[in-house]
Design a protein around this motif. Structure first.
Motif, PDB file in Angstrom:
ATOM      1  N   GLU A   1       0.807  -1.211   0.000  1.00  0.00           N
ATOM      2  CA  GLU A   1       0.000   0.000   0.000  1.00  0.00           C
ATOM      3  C   GLU A   1       0.843   1.265   0.000  1.00  0.00           C
ATOM      4  O   GLU A   1       0.364   2.352  -0.306  1.00  0.00           O
ATOM      5  CB  GLU A   1      -0.949   0.018   1.212  1.00  0.00           C
ATOM      6  CG  GLU A   1      -0.262  -0.025   2.563  1.00  0.00           C
ATOM      7  CD  GLU A   1      -0.074  -1.443   3.077  1.00  0.00           C
ATOM      8  OE1 GLU A   1       0.047  -1.630   4.291  1.00  0.00           O
ATOM      9  OE2 GLU A   1      -0.072  -2.383   2.243  1.00  0.00           O
ATOM     10  N   ASP A   2       2.137   1.140   0.376  1.00  0.00           N
ATOM     11  CA  ASP A   2       3.009   2.307   0.392  1.00  0.00           C
ATOM     12  C   ASP A   2       3.232   2.864  -1.009  1.00  0.00           C
ATOM     13  O   ASP A   2       3.554   4.033  -1.175  1.00  0.00           O
ATOM     14  CB  ASP A   2       4.389   1.959   1.006  1.00  0.00           C
ATOM     15  CG  ASP A   2       4.284   1.676   2.496  1.00  0.00           C
ATOM     16  OD1 ASP A   2       3.299   2.120   3.100  1.00  0.00           O
ATOM     17  OD2 ASP A   2       5.180   1.009   3.033  1.00  0.00           O
ATOM     18  N   GLU A   3       3.106   2.024  -2.024  1.00  0.00           N
ATOM     19  CA  GLU A   3       3.381   2.460  -3.383  1.00  0.00           C
ATOM     20  C   GLU A   3       2.442   3.581  -3.812  1.00  0.00           C
ATOM     21  O   GLU A   3       2.802   4.425  -4.623  1.00  0.00           O
ATOM     22  CB  GLU A   3       3.250   1.272  -4.354  1.00  0.00           C
ATOM     23  CG  GLU A   3       4.214   0.125  -4.054  1.00  0.00           C
ATOM     24  CD  GLU A   3       5.665   0.552  -4.145  1.00  0.00           C
ATOM     25  OE1 GLU A   3       5.971   1.470  -4.928  1.00  0.00           O
ATOM     26  OE2 GLU A   3       6.492  -0.030  -3.425  1.00  0.00           O
ATOM     27  N   ASN A   4       1.202   3.559  -3.284  1.00  0.00           N
ATOM     28  CA  ASN A   4       0.235   4.559  -3.674  1.00  0.00           C
ATOM     29  C   ASN A   4       0.058   5.643  -2.609  1.00  0.00           C
ATOM     30  O   ASN A   4      -0.829   6.469  -2.695  1.00  0.00           O
ATOM     31  CB  ASN A   4      -1.129   3.896  -3.938  1.00  0.00           C
ATOM     32  CG  ASN A   4      -1.054   2.906  -5.087  1.00  0.00           C
ATOM     33  OD1 ASN A   4      -0.416   3.169  -6.095  1.00  0.00           O
ATOM     34  ND2 ASN A   4      -1.718   1.762  -4.931  1.00  0.00           N
ATOM     35  N   ALA A   5       0.898   5.605  -1.585  1.00  0.00           N
ATOM     36  CA  ALA A   5       0.782   6.568  -0.492  1.00  0.00           C
ATOM     37  C   ALA A   5       1.299   7.934  -0.934  1.00  0.00           C
ATOM     38  O   ALA A   5       2.171   8.043  -1.782  1.00  0.00           O
ATOM     39  CB  ALA A   5       1.566   6.075   0.727  1.00  0.00           C
ATOM     40  N   ASP A   6       0.724   8.971  -0.317  1.00  0.00           N
ATOM     41  CA  ASP A   6       1.183  10.333  -0.564  1.00  0.00           C
ATOM     42  C   ASP A   6       2.513  10.519   0.163  1.00  0.00           C
ATOM     43  O   ASP A   6       2.562  10.412   1.396  1.00  0.00           O
ATOM     44  CB  ASP A   6       0.143  11.315  -0.026  1.00  0.00           C
ATOM     45  CG  ASP A   6       0.601  12.761  -0.125  1.00  0.00           C
ATOM     46  OD1 ASP A   6       1.640  13.020  -0.755  1.00  0.00           O
ATOM     47  OD2 ASP A   6      -0.092  13.628   0.426  1.00  0.00           O
ATOM     48  N   PRO A   7       3.624  10.802  -0.569  1.00  0.00           N
ATOM     49  CA  PRO A   7       4.935  10.943   0.082  1.00  0.00           C
ATOM     50  C   PRO A   7       4.933  11.991   1.192  1.00  0.00           C
ATOM     51  O   PRO A   7       5.546  11.810   2.240  1.00  0.00           O
ATOM     52  CB  PRO A   7       5.869  11.334  -1.072  1.00  0.00           C
ATOM     53  CG  PRO A   7       5.192  10.797  -2.293  1.00  0.00           C
ATOM     54  CD  PRO A   7       3.721  10.931  -2.024  1.00  0.00           C
ATOM     55  N   GLY A   8       4.221  13.131   0.955  1.00  0.00           N
ATOM     56  CA  GLY A   8       4.178  14.174   1.962  1.00  0.00           C
ATOM     57  C   GLY A   8       3.505  13.712   3.236  1.00  0.00           C
ATOM     58  O   GLY A   8       3.969  13.991   4.339  1.00  0.00           O
ATOM     59  N   GLN A   9       2.410  12.985   3.092  1.00  0.00           N
ATOM     60  CA  GLN A   9       1.704  12.461   4.262  1.00  0.00           C
ATOM     61  C   GLN A   9       2.559  11.431   4.984  1.00  0.00           C
ATOM     62  O   GLN A   9       2.610  11.402   6.207  1.00  0.00           O
ATOM     63  CB  GLN A   9       0.377  11.831   3.840  1.00  0.00           C
ATOM     64  CG  GLN A   9      -0.423  11.263   5.007  1.00  0.00           C
ATOM     65  CD  GLN A   9      -1.747  10.660   4.568  1.00  0.00           C
ATOM     66  OE1 GLN A   9      -2.140  10.809   3.413  1.00  0.00           O
ATOM     67  NE2 GLN A   9      -2.412   9.970   5.464  1.00  0.00           N
ATOM     68  N   GLU A  10       3.238  10.598   4.223  1.00  0.00           N
ATOM     69  CA  GLU A  10       4.089   9.580   4.832  1.00  0.00           C
ATOM     70  C   GLU A  10       5.220  10.224   5.626  1.00  0.00           C
ATOM     71  O   GLU A  10       5.533   9.796   6.741  1.00  0.00           O
ATOM     72  CB  GLU A  10       4.665   8.654   3.758  1.00  0.00           C
ATOM     73  CG  GLU A  10       5.511   7.528   4.350  1.00  0.00           C
ATOM     74  CD  GLU A  10       6.148   6.642   3.294  1.00  0.00           C
ATOM     75  OE1 GLU A  10       6.639   5.564   3.666  1.00  0.00           O
ATOM     76  OE2 GLU A  10       6.172   7.040   2.116  1.00  0.00           O
ATOM     77  N   VAL A  11       5.828  11.274   5.068  1.00  0.00           N
ATOM     78  CA  VAL A  11       6.902  11.975   5.768  1.00  0.00           C
ATOM     79  C   VAL A  11       6.386  12.536   7.087  1.00  0.00           C
ATOM     80  O   VAL A  11       7.019  12.389   8.141  1.00  0.00           O
ATOM     81  CB  VAL A  11       7.482  13.103   4.897  1.00  0.00           C
ATOM     82  CG1 VAL A  11       8.384  14.022   5.729  1.00  0.00           C
ATOM     83  CG2 VAL A  11       8.286  12.519   3.737  1.00  0.00           C
TER      84      VAL A  11
END
Length: 265
Positions: free
Chosen positions: A9-19
């Motif tokens: 699911e990380d592949e479609n995650a928003d990088p900014g939100q993940e950070v």
């Protein structure tokens, strides 16, 4: 570095939100197991690498990108109120609580610096992977800045200097104060309303780049990076804590019976 802990699911995650989520977890109260902290820092490194690559393609300078990233994640930094702080620190109040907050922050930034320095040292020892080291140090810079902003904000709680505004406004105001290494003047509303001005963004960019520059000096063979990274972070956080406490004592002295005293290691 192998991405063994990346989930589908990380592949479609928003990088900014993940950070933001990763920085929040790495700067939250309480101890993290060394392996978990290292894993989260590795995930943060990858997320930041992706963002840096996109910023590079759009022509955004590293300093400006770094400041934009931090302003974006600042509202996710967990800030505790005075009651919660006292509960989490065995009922301590006043100067003793401030002492404990600074000591914990020093330990936290020292730990992050040691992990980041060790990762950088490992990359230094393996030349083909050296190009990935700066991303690891950028991740360390972001986390150390978050821990120090959290410390600054919670010291305001301890000394009774209340900052009004929404959660985002307060987060930006504390970030601006960290960039200038000063406390917030509660009698100057502009300190919050103008916190997103050009001068503040420039100060934040310069502060983050100075922290990053300090971390770059820790690159070295074997474990020298780990030792240097941890020590430099600890000293810088101690200096920040002392400066903010002295500033806040002037802005809002502690109640009678509380005697100001210098921080002891």
């Amino acid at each position: 570095m192998a991405s063994t802990d990346r989930h589908p699911e990380d592949e479609n995650a928003d990088p900014g939100q993940e950070v933001g989520e990763l920085v929040g977890r790495l700067s939250a109260p309480g101890e993290l197991e060394p392996g978990e902290r290292r894993r989260l820092l590795g995930r943060l490194t990858r997320a930041l690498s992706e963002g840096a690559a996109k910023a590079g393609k759009s022509g955004v300078g590293r300093g400006r990108w770094l400041a934009d990233v931090f302003l974006n994640i600042a509202p996710r930094i967990p800030i505790r109120d005075l009651h919660t702080l006292s509960q989490h620190h065995h009922g301590l109040t006043g100067e003793e609580l401030a002492d404990d907050l600074v000591r914990n922050a020093m330990k936290a930034t020292m730990t992050v610096g040691a992990i980041g320095g060790a990762l950088a040292a490992a990359e230094f020892a393996a030349p083909p992977l050296l190009l990935s080291a700066p991303a690891q140090l950028v991740a360390e810079t972001i986390v150390v800045a978050a821990i120090e902003v959290k410390l600054l904000a919670e010291l305001h709680e301890v000394y009774g200097v209340h900052v009004e505004g929404t959660g985002t406004q307060r987060a930006v105001a504390f970030t601006a104060a960290w960039a200038r290494q000063r406390g917030i003047d509660p009698l100057a509303p502009a300190s919050v309303t103008l916190a997103l001005g050009a001068a503040t963004k420039t100060a934040l960019r310069n502060r983050l780049m100075r922290v990053l520059g300090r971390h770059l000096t820790t690159l070295g063979p074997f474990l020298t990076g780990a030792v240097a990274g941890g020590t430099l972070n600890r000293m810088a956080t101690k200096k920040l804590g002392a400066a903010i406490r002295n500033d806040l004592r002037i802005k809002s002295p502690l109640p009678p019976g509380e005697t100001p005293r210098p921080l002891t290691p």
